[in-house]
Every structure is written in C-alpha cells, then in structure tokens.
Design a protein around this motif. Structure first.
Motif, PDB file in Angstrom:
ATOM      1  N   PRO A 355       0.816  -1.224   0.000  1.00  0.00           N
ATOM      2  CA  PRO A 355       0.000   0.000   0.000  1.00  0.00           C
ATOM      3  C   PRO A 355       0.848   1.271   0.000  1.00  0.00           C
ATOM      4  CG  PRO A 355       0.069  -0.887   2.208  1.00  0.00           C
ATOM      5  CD  PRO A 355       0.810  -1.876   1.335  1.00  0.00           C
ATOM      6  N   VAL A 356       1.635   1.455  -1.059  1.00  0.00           N
ATOM      7  CA  VAL A 356       2.453   2.655  -1.178  1.00  0.00           C
ATOM      8  C   VAL A 356       1.878   3.548  -2.266  1.00  0.00           C
ATOM      9  CG1 VAL A 356       4.598   1.713  -0.271  1.00  0.00           C
ATOM     10  CG2 VAL A 356       4.052   1.395  -2.695  1.00  0.00           C
ATOM     11  N   ARG A 357       2.032   4.843  -2.062  1.00  0.00           N
ATOM     12  CA  ARG A 357       1.536   5.853  -3.008  1.00  0.00           C
ATOM     13  C   ARG A 357       2.658   6.838  -3.291  1.00  0.00           C
ATOM     14  NH1 ARG A 357      -3.378   3.517  -4.440  1.00  0.00           N
ATOM     15  NH2 ARG A 357      -4.068   2.386  -2.557  1.00  0.00           N
ATOM     16  N   PHE A 358       2.559   7.513  -4.422  1.00  0.00           N
ATOM     17  CA  PHE A 358       3.619   8.452  -4.788  1.00  0.00           C
ATOM     18  C   PHE A 358       3.032   9.612  -5.573  1.00  0.00           C
ATOM     19  CE2 PHE A 358       7.487   9.887  -7.031  1.00  0.00           C
ATOM     20  CZ  PHE A 358       8.381   9.915  -5.966  1.00  0.00           C
ATOM     21  N   ASN A 359       3.203  10.821  -5.042  1.00  0.00           N
ATOM     22  CA  ASN A 359       2.854  12.040  -5.761  1.00  0.00           C
ATOM     23  C   ASN A 359       4.132  12.656  -6.319  1.00  0.00           C
ATOM     24  OD1 ASN A 359       0.234  11.681  -4.792  1.00  0.00           O
ATOM     25  ND2 ASN A 359       0.507  13.089  -3.083  1.00  0.00           N
ATOM     26  N   HIS A 360       4.045  13.283  -7.479  1.00  0.00           N
ATOM     27  CA  HIS A 360       5.277  13.835  -8.044  1.00  0.00           C
ATOM     28  C   HIS A 360       4.995  15.002  -8.973  1.00  0.00           C
ATOM     29  CE1 HIS A 360       4.873  11.991 -12.152  1.00  0.00           C
ATOM     30  NE2 HIS A 360       4.108  11.154 -11.487  1.00  0.00           N
ATOM     31  N   THR A 361       6.028  15.803  -9.141  1.00  0.00           N
ATOM     32  CA  THR A 361       6.052  16.892 -10.106  1.00  0.00           C
ATOM     33  C   THR A 361       7.436  16.904 -10.722  1.00  0.00           C
ATOM     34  OG1 THR A 361       5.648  19.254 -10.425  1.00  0.00           O
ATOM     35  CG2 THR A 361       6.756  18.609  -8.374  1.00  0.00           C
ATOM     36  N   GLU A 371      -3.609   3.358   2.207  1.00  0.00           N
ATOM     37  CA  GLU A 371      -4.520   2.463   1.488  1.00  0.00           C
ATOM     38  C   GLU A 371      -5.144   3.135   0.269  1.00  0.00           C
ATOM     39  OE1 GLU A 371      -4.955  -0.679   1.967  1.00  0.00           O
ATOM     40  OE2 GLU A 371      -3.725  -0.812   3.771  1.00  0.00           O
ATOM     41  N   ARG A 372      -5.272   4.469   0.320  1.00  0.00           N
ATOM     42  CA  ARG A 372      -5.885   5.209  -0.778  1.00  0.00           C
ATOM     43  C   ARG A 372      -4.951   6.323  -1.240  1.00  0.00           C
ATOM     44  NH1 ARG A 372      -9.739   4.379   3.006  1.00  0.00           N
ATOM     45  NH2 ARG A 372      -9.428   6.452   3.905  1.00  0.00           N
ATOM     46  N   VAL A 374      -3.269   9.826  -1.788  1.00  0.00           N
ATOM     47  CA  VAL A 374      -3.115  10.922  -0.828  1.00  0.00           C
ATOM     48  C   VAL A 374      -3.184  12.230  -1.611  1.00  0.00           C
ATOM     49  CG1 VAL A 374      -1.649  11.917   0.962  1.00  0.00           C
ATOM     50  CG2 VAL A 374      -1.685   9.435   0.615  1.00  0.00           C
ATOM     51  N   ARG A 375      -4.296  12.937  -1.450  1.00  0.00           N
ATOM     52  CA  ARG A 375      -4.560  14.121  -2.267  1.00  0.00           C
ATOM     53  C   ARG A 375      -4.373  15.437  -1.534  1.00  0.00           C
ATOM     54  NH1 ARG A 375      -4.056  11.366  -6.841  1.00  0.00           N
ATOM     55  NH2 ARG A 375      -5.810   9.959  -7.314  1.00  0.00           N
ATOM     56  N   GLY A 376      -4.299  15.398  -0.217  1.00  0.00           N
ATOM     57  CA  GLY A 376      -4.181  16.636   0.529  1.00  0.00           C
ATOM     58  C   GLY A 376      -3.760  16.392   1.963  1.00  0.00           C
ATOM     59  N   HIS A 377      -3.751  17.472   2.747  1.00  0.00           N
ATOM     60  CA  HIS A 377      -3.270  17.417   4.125  1.00  0.00           C
ATOM     61  C   HIS A 377      -4.051  16.402   4.960  1.00  0.00           C
ATOM     62  CE1 HIS A 377      -1.608  18.830   7.925  1.00  0.00           C
ATOM     63  NE2 HIS A 377      -2.814  19.092   8.373  1.00  0.00           N
ATOM     64  N   GLY A 378      -5.359  16.379   4.817  1.00  0.00           N
ATOM     65  CA  GLY A 378      -6.166  15.433   5.581  1.00  0.00           C
ATOM     66  C   GLY A 378      -5.843  13.994   5.248  1.00  0.00           C
ATOM     67  N   ASP A 379      -5.638  13.701   3.971  1.00  0.00           N
ATOM     68  CA  ASP A 379      -5.266  12.343   3.558  1.00  0.00           C
ATOM     69  C   ASP A 379      -3.916  11.954   4.129  1.00  0.00           C
ATOM     70  OD1 ASP A 379      -7.580  12.110   2.016  1.00  0.00           O
ATOM     71  OD2 ASP A 379      -6.584  12.825   0.201  1.00  0.00           O
ATOM     72  N   ARG A 380      -2.995  12.912   4.162  1.00  0.00           N
ATOM     73  CA  ARG A 380      -1.669  12.593   4.687  1.00  0.00           C
ATOM     74  C   ARG A 380      -1.749  12.187   6.157  1.00  0.00           C
ATOM     75  NH1 ARG A 380       3.945  16.243   4.952  1.00  0.00           N
ATOM     76  NH2 ARG A 380       5.109  14.688   6.146  1.00  0.00           N
ATOM     77  N   LEU A 381      -2.623  12.834   6.914  1.00  0.00           N
ATOM     78  CA  LEU A 381      -2.751  12.496   8.331  1.00  0.00           C
ATOM     79  C   LEU A 381      -3.239  11.066   8.525  1.00  0.00           C
ATOM     80  CD1 LEU A 381      -4.300  15.790   9.754  1.00  0.00           C
ATOM     81  CD2 LEU A 381      -1.896  15.063   9.794  1.00  0.00           C
ATOM     82  N   LEU A 382      -3.899  10.496   7.510  1.00  0.00           N
ATOM     83  CA  LEU A 382      -4.382   9.115   7.585  1.00  0.00           C
ATOM     84  C   LEU A 382      -3.353   8.107   7.093  1.00  0.00           C
ATOM     85  CD1 LEU A 382      -8.016   9.661   6.230  1.00  0.00           C
ATOM     86  CD2 LEU A 382      -7.286   9.484   8.621  1.00  0.00           C
ATOM     87  N   SER A 383      -2.257   8.588   6.502  1.00  0.00           N
ATOM     88  CA  SER A 383      -1.217   7.672   6.035  1.00  0.00           C
ATOM     89  C   SER A 383      -0.376   7.204   7.214  1.00  0.00           C
ATOM     90  CB  SER A 383      -0.335   8.359   4.984  1.00  0.00           C
ATOM     91  OG  SER A 383       0.457   9.382   5.572  1.00  0.00           O
ATOM     92  N   ASP A 384       0.428   6.165   6.994  1.00  0.00           N
ATOM     93  CA  ASP A 384       1.231   5.571   8.061  1.00  0.00           C
ATOM     94  C   ASP A 384       2.679   6.044   7.929  1.00  0.00           C
ATOM     95  OD1 ASP A 384       2.578   3.943   9.868  1.00  0.00           O
ATOM     96  OD2 ASP A 384       1.326   2.187   9.456  1.00  0.00           O
ATOM     97  N   ALA A 385       2.999   7.128   8.625  1.00  0.00           N
ATOM     98  CA  ALA A 385       4.332   7.715   8.523  1.00  0.00           C
ATOM     99  C   ALA A 385       5.405   6.796   9.087  1.00  0.00           C
ATOM    100  CB  ALA A 385       4.359   9.071   9.232  1.00  0.00           C
ATOM    101  N   GLN A 386       5.086   6.075  10.166  1.00  0.00           N
ATOM    102  CA  GLN A 386       6.081   5.169  10.757  1.00  0.00           C
ATOM    103  C   GLN A 386       6.405   4.020   9.808  1.00  0.00           C
ATOM    104  OE1 GLN A 386       4.541   4.069  14.624  1.00  0.00           O
ATOM    105  NE2 GLN A 386       5.427   5.891  15.583  1.00  0.00           N
ATOM    106  N   ALA A 387       5.384   3.493   9.157  1.00  0.00           N
ATOM    107  CA  ALA A 387       5.620   2.414   8.197  1.00  0.00           C
ATOM    108  C   ALA A 387       6.460   2.918   7.025  1.00  0.00           C
ATOM    109  CB  ALA A 387       4.302   1.838   7.696  1.00  0.00           C
ATOM    110  N   TYR A 388       6.201   4.150   6.586  1.00  0.00           N
ATOM    111  CA  TYR A 388       7.020   4.674   5.500  1.00  0.00           C
ATOM    112  C   TYR A 388       8.475   4.824   5.938  1.00  0.00           C
ATOM    113  CZ  TYR A 388       8.857   7.056   1.541  1.00  0.00           C
ATOM    114  OH  TYR A 388       9.628   7.336   0.444  1.00  0.00           O
ATOM    115  N   GLY A 389       8.693   5.222   7.186  1.00  0.00           N
ATOM    116  CA  GLY A 389      10.054   5.309   7.701  1.00  0.00           C
ATOM    117  C   GLY A 389      10.771   3.974   7.643  1.00  0.00           C
ATOM    118  N   ARG A 390      10.036   2.895   7.931  1.00  0.00           N
ATOM    119  CA  ARG A 390      10.641   1.555   7.842  1.00  0.00           C
ATOM    120  C   ARG A 390      10.905   1.170   6.381  1.00  0.00           C
ATOM    121  NH1 ARG A 390       6.694   0.844  11.948  1.00  0.00           N
ATOM    122  NH2 ARG A 390       5.257  -0.261  10.560  1.00  0.00           N
TER     123      ARG A 390
END
Length: 441
Positions: A355-361, A371-372, A374-390
C-alpha cells in the motif's frame, strides 16, 4: 563490504552501519540528539554519517555507496559537488571569504534572478529559507501597513514561532514543536488550501499577505487545483493583500522560474532558497519594484551578517547560470526521472499489493504508505508515517538514500542506471514485505 556477523532479520548485516552507529553515539555525547537538524534524527536504523559525495552518489563512513535522492533535502539540484559551482567557489576562496562590504557576485546574481524569476524586479539576500520568509512578511507588512497573514494548513514556511504552525504531517493548527511562543502566531490565520471560498471568507482589510507553497511539496507534493492560483491572485488583489509564493523548494527545481513560471501566475513576492545556492547557504526575497521599495528606501532595515556572502553568492551565480544555459534539457529530464520512480511505486502496489503511493512533479516527489491515494493534508494524516520510515530504511539497506518522511528529489546527475537501481530497490522491498505494518519491516 563490512563483516557479516549478526543480522537485522532480513539478511542485512548488523555491522553494515557500524561506523555510522559509532559516529552517532559519539555525537550524542556533545551534540544534542546527535544531529544538527530534527529532519535527520528519524532515519533508521541510524542517521548515517556521510564521508563524501559526487554526482548522484554519496558514501558513508562504513564505505557503503548510495544513490542519493535526499540531495541535502533539496539544494543539490546539480548533484553532489558540481564542478561549475566548485570552480566558482574556489576562485572566490582565493580572493577572500567575507568582507563586511559588498562583493562582486551580489549584483550579477540579483540581475540574473530578475531575468529568470517572473516576479523579480528587486532582490534581497538572506541565508536560509526561514530567514527569507520572515523578511518577506516584514516587507509585506511595511508595504501594506497591515499586520495579519494568512497561511495554509500543511504548508511549511520555516521554523520560527510566527509561522511554524499548522505544519505538514501534524494534526491541528497549533505550534509545530514544544517551546514556541504561544503569542507569536496571533496575527496568523490558518486556512485550508485549494479552497477559494475559505480564503475569500478570511480576507479583510487587515490582511497584509497570503503566503503559500504554490506547489505544496512539503505537505506531500500536492498540486493546486486548476484555476486555484489564478483565483487566489484575483482575490488578494481585490483585498489589497500581497501574494507571497514560498518557492524555497520549487524555485529552479520545477522550472527555471519556479512554480510561477510552471503555472503562469505571478505573485507580489517570492521566497527562494535551497537550489539557489547548490548546497551553499543563501536565500532571497524578490518582488515588484513598488513592493520592494520599502527596503530600497530603508523603511525596512534588512539585516544579516552573512547575507549575500561572497562564497554563497558565487555558488548561486554559477549554479543558476548553468541552469539557465541548459534549461531546455534539464527540466524535461527531471520530469522524466520522477516518472520512473512513480512507476516503481505503482508496480509495488499493483504487482505486490504493497500500500504505497507516490505524488510527483518536475524534480520532486513524495511517498506514502496509505490504502488510498493521498490528495491533501487530511489524507496525509491518515497515512502511516512510521511504516514509511521503515520502508525508507529498507531502501537504505539496498543502497538508495531517501528522507524518512517521504520526500524524493532528483538531480541533473541522476542517470538511467541510477533510476533503474532505485526502481529495482522499491520493487525488491515490496516483494520482501507482506505487511507494511508488521514486524518484517
């Protein structure tokens, strides 16, 4: 390769980072938290100590080689140790380090910025993005004779108390860290981004400026909705407020003239940093001659011992001149590079169920475990920052260096081989990990 005694549980030797562990432990005895910036402290399994860098690569004190997608958190747009910048700085070193007077690089660099940045008619220099943001706000308040500032939730404008509120990745609109003056941000109004109605509702005759990342890289590489920047430009003009674009990240990276060139919307003031110095500490505020006249006349005293220092100004002039000369090849290449990374994340999701996502420019991206989309600040708060760190730690094991908080940057020096290696690493981690929240990370 270091010895192989012991294992972290995924086949990586414990002592791959033995010298970095020792360096970090030593630093912790005299350097608070063992690092000089909180951004470095979260790197797992240890904040590595780098011994040298060249092109797209860095090497740590253990001798491990990495493809570098951190790029000193953005400044190294021309890669590590670019010759064009080193030659300019060496030439200045032979002539002197600092004078307490003007130097021969300041005026040419200011002229160059006025040439390539659409909003620039007059320029002032500082050392960091944080300093330049504060200078821009002071200019705006003096020019409008108003006090209130509107900022957007999930945008980052430096670490000083007045603006370090409602920061990326944290819930709520309060201070970003302990120890901040609770009254420092009393003249700051927080607003949701990409919402013109919300902005219109808070604009009034006491608003000096509206400040934003025109492309919210810090928040998660979020783009403005079509027409949003144009409407913000219209609303601020009608309200008599200045529009400030914080292009500390986007300046020179997404286009030579920054996001304002990319989107065709010109602010009143622009804040520049990071890539401006190719690794040397320099930032700038530039804007219309009318607005910047408060500095030109001395109404606003712009101070700083190291502002426009000879070494940093020499680096800036060399780096930006190089980008101007090669702009036709640089920016399509940066855009294509990020698409390669994005494609690897998409395959990790579709082929391995990760369940990884990637935004880019152009030249920048941001990864998430979510899981879904990530389109904005609210979506980011629902992402798993600790898992991304791993996840980032597993990439480090495979020789790919990325910040633990999600950012990816590419440089002019990243080759097709570098990008393929990064893509392979993303897919290899995906193949190894059956549960991003589980113990296998």
């Amino acid at each position: 390769m270091p010895g192989t005694a012991g294992s972290r549980g995924n086949g990586v030797p414990v002592d791959r980072y033995v010298a970095s562990h020792a360096s970090y432990a030593r630093a912790g005895r005299s350097l608070a938290r063992g690092v000089s910036s909180a951004m470095k402290a979260t790197q797992a399994p240890v904040p590595i100590t780098v011994s040298r860098g060249a092109g797209s690569r860095i090497w740590d004190v253990d001798g491990n080689e990495y493809v570098d997608f951190a790029l000193s958190f953005g400044p190294m747009l021309l890669g590590q140790s670019p010759d064009v910048v080193k030659d300019a700085v060496r030439g200045q070193l032979d002539r002197g380090i600092g004078f307490g007077a003007g130097n021969q690089h300041e005026a040419p660099l200011a002229e160059l910025l006025c040439e390539v940045v659409p909003s620039a008619e007059l320029v002032i220099f500082s050392n960091t993005g944080t300093e330049a943001v504060q200078a821009a706000l002071r200019v705006a308040r003096a020019a409008t004779r108003r006090s209130r500032v509107v900022k957007f939730r999930g945008h980052y404008h430096g670490w000083l108390d007045s603006m370090h509120v409602a920061v990326p990745g944290l819930p709520g609109d309060g201070p970003g860290t302990a120890g901040q003056d609770p009254l420092a941000a009393r003249q700051v109004t927080i607003c949701p981004w990409n919402d013109t109605r919300a902005l219109a509702a808070v604009l009034a005759d006491d608003v000096a400026a509206v400040i934003m990342e025109p492309l919210n890289i810090n928040g998660g590489c979020f783009a403005p909705e079509p027409g949003y920047l144009e409407e913000v430009r219209r609303l601020t003009r009608e309200a008599g407020a200045l529009l400030i674009f914080d292009e500390v990240i986007t300046g020179f990276r997404v286009a030579l003239g920054g996001a304002q060139e990319l989107f065709g919307v010109v602010p009143d003031l622009t804040v520049l940093g990071k890539a401006l110095g190719s690794g040397f500490p320099i930032s700038a505020v530039c804007g219309s001659r009318d607005v910047m006249s408060v500095v030109a006349t001395g109404t606003v005293a712009h101070m700083g011992n190291f502002n426009g220092s000879p070494l940093a100004a020499a680096a800036g002039l060399a780096g930006v001149s190089h980008l101007r000369e090669h702009r036709e090849e640089v920016y399509p290449r940066l855009e294509s590079a990020m698409k390669v990374i994005a494609g690897a994340f998409e395959r990790a999701n579709s082929e391995h169920g990760l369940p990884v996502r990637f935004n880019h420019t152009v030249g920048a991206g941001f990864g998430f475990v979510a899981e879904r989309p990530v389109r904005g600040h609210g979506d980011r708060l629902l992402s798993d920052a600790q898992a991304y760190g791993r996840f980032a730690a597993r990439l480090l094991d495979k020789g790919v260096f990325v910040p633990a908080r999600g950012l990816w940057y590419v440089s002019t020096e990243h080759s097709a081989e570098d990008l393929a290696r990064a893509a392979e690493a993303v897919l290899a981690v995906a193949a190894e990990c059956t549960d991003m929240s589980g113990d296998d990370l």
